[in-house]
Write a protein that holds these residues in place. Structure first.
Motif, PDB file in Angstrom:
ATOM      1  N   ALA A 142      63.375  23.823  30.584  1.00 50.15           N
ATOM      2  CA  ALA A 142      62.555  23.086  31.539  1.00 50.15           C
ATOM      3  C   ALA A 142      61.155  22.983  30.953  1.00 50.15           C
ATOM      4  O   ALA A 142      60.766  23.765  30.075  1.00 50.15           O
ATOM      5  CB  ALA A 142      62.519  23.791  32.897  1.00 50.15           C
ATOM      6  N   LYS A 144      57.095  22.940  31.579  1.00 51.80           N
ATOM      7  CA  LYS A 144      55.931  23.219  32.419  1.00 51.80           C
ATOM      8  C   LYS A 144      54.789  22.345  31.922  1.00 51.80           C
ATOM      9  O   LYS A 144      54.422  22.412  30.746  1.00 51.80           O
ATOM     10  CB  LYS A 144      55.542  24.700  32.324  1.00 51.80           C
ATOM     11  N   THR A 152      65.378  30.500  30.900  1.00 56.22           N
ATOM     12  CA  THR A 152      65.607  31.512  31.930  1.00 56.22           C
ATOM     13  C   THR A 152      66.117  32.788  31.286  1.00 56.22           C
ATOM     14  O   THR A 152      67.105  32.775  30.544  1.00 56.22           O
ATOM     15  CB  THR A 152      66.620  31.012  32.974  1.00 56.22           C
ATOM     16  N   GLU A 157      61.820  32.480  34.848  1.00 55.05           N
ATOM     17  CA  GLU A 157      61.344  31.502  33.881  1.00 55.05           C
ATOM     18  C   GLU A 157      60.465  32.194  32.853  1.00 55.05           C
ATOM     19  O   GLU A 157      59.553  32.944  33.203  1.00 55.05           O
ATOM     20  CB  GLU A 157      60.540  30.407  34.579  1.00 55.05           C
ATOM     21  N   ALA A 245      59.660  21.595  35.311  1.00 62.47           N
ATOM     22  CA  ALA A 245      59.684  22.793  36.141  1.00 62.47           C
ATOM     23  C   ALA A 245      58.477  22.853  37.055  1.00 62.47           C
ATOM     24  O   ALA A 245      58.362  23.755  37.886  1.00 62.47           O
ATOM     25  CB  ALA A 245      59.709  24.039  35.256  1.00 62.47           C
ATOM     26  N   THR A 246      57.572  21.899  36.911  1.00 69.90           N
ATOM     27  CA  THR A 246      56.312  21.909  37.656  1.00 69.90           C
ATOM     28  C   THR A 246      56.373  21.041  38.903  1.00 69.90           C
ATOM     29  O   THR A 246      55.829  21.415  39.959  1.00 69.90           O
ATOM     30  CB  THR A 246      55.158  21.442  36.748  1.00 69.90           C
ATOM     31  N   ARG A 249      56.465  21.916  43.025  1.00 68.71           N
ATOM     32  CA  ARG A 249      55.996  23.286  43.246  1.00 68.71           C
ATOM     33  C   ARG A 249      54.533  23.299  43.646  1.00 68.71           C
ATOM     34  O   ARG A 249      53.768  22.387  43.328  1.00 68.71           O
ATOM     35  CB  ARG A 249      56.174  24.122  41.975  1.00 68.71           C
ATOM     36  N   HIS A 293      52.003  28.116  38.024  1.00 71.27           N
ATOM     37  CA  HIS A 293      53.002  27.952  39.070  1.00 71.27           C
ATOM     38  C   HIS A 293      52.821  29.070  40.102  1.00 71.27           C
ATOM     39  O   HIS A 293      52.877  30.250  39.767  1.00 71.27           O
ATOM     40  CB  HIS A 293      54.414  28.057  38.485  1.00 71.27           C
ATOM     41  N   SER A 296      57.631  27.884  44.754  1.00 74.27           N
ATOM     42  CA  SER A 296      58.308  26.632  45.045  1.00 74.27           C
ATOM     43  C   SER A 296      57.676  25.992  46.258  1.00 74.27           C
ATOM     44  O   SER A 296      57.284  26.669  47.211  1.00 74.27           O
ATOM     45  CB  SER A 296      59.798  26.873  45.300  1.00 74.27           C
TER      46      SER A 296
END
Length: 297
Positions: A142, A144, A152, A157, A245-246, A249, A293, A296
């Motif tokens: 993923a 960022k 993972t 992460e 992945a951002t 969130r 981050h 979520s």
């Protein structure tokens, strides 16, 4: 000074951490320069040369210097078995044991693409790295925003790769890529770091991994350049968003000048900026800075 090739005799003493033969860590064999050149350099292709050095401070610094001096053309690839002054964004230091990862830089010069769209190059490199690693290593990746590649490890992460883009005068842009491949738990520089090995990669052989990433980069760069750098027409914007992945969130963007913005990451705009929706109902585009981050959304 031009970097030396891995065949230089006086570099053969560069082994794993602590010294010794370059074969002293059998889990980390050296890259095969000749095989990489055979597999990547071809007539009509993007990659025009592949050089591997045993040790350097920073492949980005070296390739920028070569490019600005007229000693490197578009498609040059410079790989180091070990970097002792590798740099990430915001002047962060990137270090790892010898031959434990892929540390390399490439020179790109999309002269026909409007300079205003060159800001997509680091994001393009991120998509290419994630795509290449997913195919060759079989790991879920993923991105960022703007330039971290995540895997993972133990349900968490972890950052396994980073990208740094630097202008090389009129010669174009040097894209530096660092990927942790075989770093063991005890070797991680920070708890939030990871590696392909720790993420359960089906292979940690760096030769096919490097070829996969560079072929993916050639493919995505070709698509983007053929579309005159248009991130929508090339599919780059959609693909980046799909692998982000951002997005979705709650994040904090730490901006230059000691300013920060907190909000939900809702989009990647046409300029590659991260768009945050704040509690005040504003949509704030972020073009530079560090993103944390929080949770979520």
């Amino acid at each position: 000074m031009m970097p030396r090739d891995s065949s230089d005799a006086d570099d053969r003493s560069n082994g794993a951490a602590g010294g010794g033969s370059r074969w002293s860590d059998l889990d980390r064999p050296p890259l095969n320069t000749a095989a990489l050149r055979r597999g990547l350099v071809r007539e009509g292709g993007l990659w025009t040369g592949v050089d591997v050095v045993q040790r350097t401070g920073s492949t980005n610094s070296d390739l920028v210097a070569r490019a600005t001096a007229g000693q490197a053309a578009e498609g040059a690839v410079l790989v180091a078995e070990e970097q002792n002054a590798g740099r990430g964004r915001l002047d962060r230091v990137w270090t790892a044991p010898p031959r434990s990862g892929l540390f390399f830089s490439v020179l790109l010069n999309p002269a026909e693409v409007p300079v205003a769209r060159w800001g997509w190059l680091p994001l393009l490199a991120g998509v290419a790295v994630a795509t290449g690693l997913a195919q060759a290593a079989g790991v879920d990746t993923a991105l960022k925003w703007p330039n971290d590649v995540l895997v993972t490890v133990g349900g968490e992460e972890r950052k396994t790769g980073g990208i740094l883009a630097e202008r090389a005068g009129n010669a174009g842009v040097v894209i530096g890529i660092g990927i942790n491949v075989t770093l063991r738990q005890a070797e991680l520089p920070v708890p939030t770091a990871g590696s392909l090995a720790l993420a359960g990669a089906r292979t940690t052989d760096r030769d096919p991994l490097l070829r996969a990433v560079l072929r993916s980069l050639e493919d995505w760069y070709g698509r983007w350049r053929a579309a005159d750098g248009d991130p929508t027409a090339s599919g780059l914007q959609e693909t980046y968003a799909a692998g982000s992945a951002t997005l979705g969130r709650l994040v904090r963007a730490e901006l230059p000048g000691n300013r920060s913005i907190t909000g939900e990451a809702v989009a990647i705009d046409g300029d590659g900026r991260l768009v945050l929706a704040t509690e005040e109902g504003m949509q704030e585009p972020v073009g530079a800075g560090d993103v944390v981050h929080l949770r979520s959304a």
